[in-house]
Design a protein around this motif. Sequence first.
Motif, short mmCIF file in Angstrom:
data_model
loop_
_atom_site.label_atom_id
_atom_site.label_comp_id
_atom_site.label_asym_id
_atom_site.label_seq_id
_atom_site.Cartn_x
_atom_site.Cartn_y
_atom_site.Cartn_z
N ILE A 1 -10.78 14.94 -25.68
CA ILE A 1 -11.69 15.71 -24.85
C ILE A 1 -12.29 16.83 -25.70
O ILE A 1 -11.56 17.54 -26.39
N LEU A 2 -13.61 16.96 -25.66
CA LEU A 2 -14.33 18.08 -26.26
C LEU A 2 -14.65 19.04 -25.13
O LEU A 2 -15.34 18.67 -24.17
N LEU A 3 -14.15 20.27 -25.21
CA LEU A 3 -14.20 21.20 -24.09
C LEU A 3 -14.83 22.53 -24.48
O LEU A 3 -14.38 23.18 -25.42
N ASP A 4 -15.86 22.91 -23.73
CA ASP A 4 -16.47 24.23 -23.89
C ASP A 4 -15.58 25.25 -23.19
O ASP A 4 -14.92 24.93 -22.20
N LEU A 5 -15.57 26.47 -23.69
CA LEU A 5 -14.75 27.52 -23.07
C LEU A 5 -15.50 28.29 -22.00
O LEU A 5 -14.97 28.55 -20.93
N ASN A 6 -16.72 28.70 -22.30
CA ASN A 6 -17.46 29.61 -21.44
C ASN A 6 -18.28 28.85 -20.42
O ASN A 6 -19.44 28.51 -20.66
N MET A 7 -17.64 28.57 -19.28
CA MET A 7 -18.30 27.87 -18.19
C MET A 7 -18.09 28.66 -16.91
O MET A 7 -17.04 29.27 -16.72
N PRO A 8 -19.08 28.67 -16.03
CA PRO A 8 -18.91 29.38 -14.76
C PRO A 8 -17.89 28.67 -13.87
O PRO A 8 -17.67 27.46 -14.02
N GLY A 9 -17.30 29.42 -13.00
CA GLY A 9 -16.29 28.83 -12.11
C GLY A 9 -15.00 28.63 -12.87
O GLY A 9 -14.29 29.58 -13.17
N MET A 10 -14.73 27.43 -13.22
CA MET A 10 -13.51 27.08 -13.95
C MET A 10 -13.79 27.13 -15.44
O MET A 10 -14.56 26.33 -15.96
#
Length: 142
Positions: A59-68
């Motif tokens: 999984i490639l995951l961004d950190l700065n996302m709204p909500g979760m």
Amino acid sequence: MTIRRPLRVLLVDDGAADRELAREVFDQHKTHVVIDTCASGARALAFLQQPDTVLPDVILLDLNMPGMSGFDVLNALKSDARLDRIPVVILSSSTHPHDVERAYSLHASSFMTKQLDFGSFVQQIDAFVTFWLHVRTTSSPF
């Protein structure tokens, strides 16, 4: 050992432009890689919980996302016995040492800072694909 199926990647990023750019780069590897994308952490967790979803290899995951946030998603993944072994690579614009530390404390496999220059981003994704294809080829029964 030969690969019997493509490397499956899940990209979780709230930025539509970032998802599209990543998809374009991953398309250069379409004979070896299948990419799924989700625009939010909640959507990614729902996607992974669907009974017909083939779980990703990474999984490639961004950190700065709204909500979760990406941290929330990472914590949820590592708290779920069905999902906790999926490697999670953080792909974020953040270079803050606290973010890197926190990601690793939540058991991220790696932390990559998003390259802003297109050519550098292509190289970054190429290196990511090469690494994970190699890891999968040498250590996976698939």
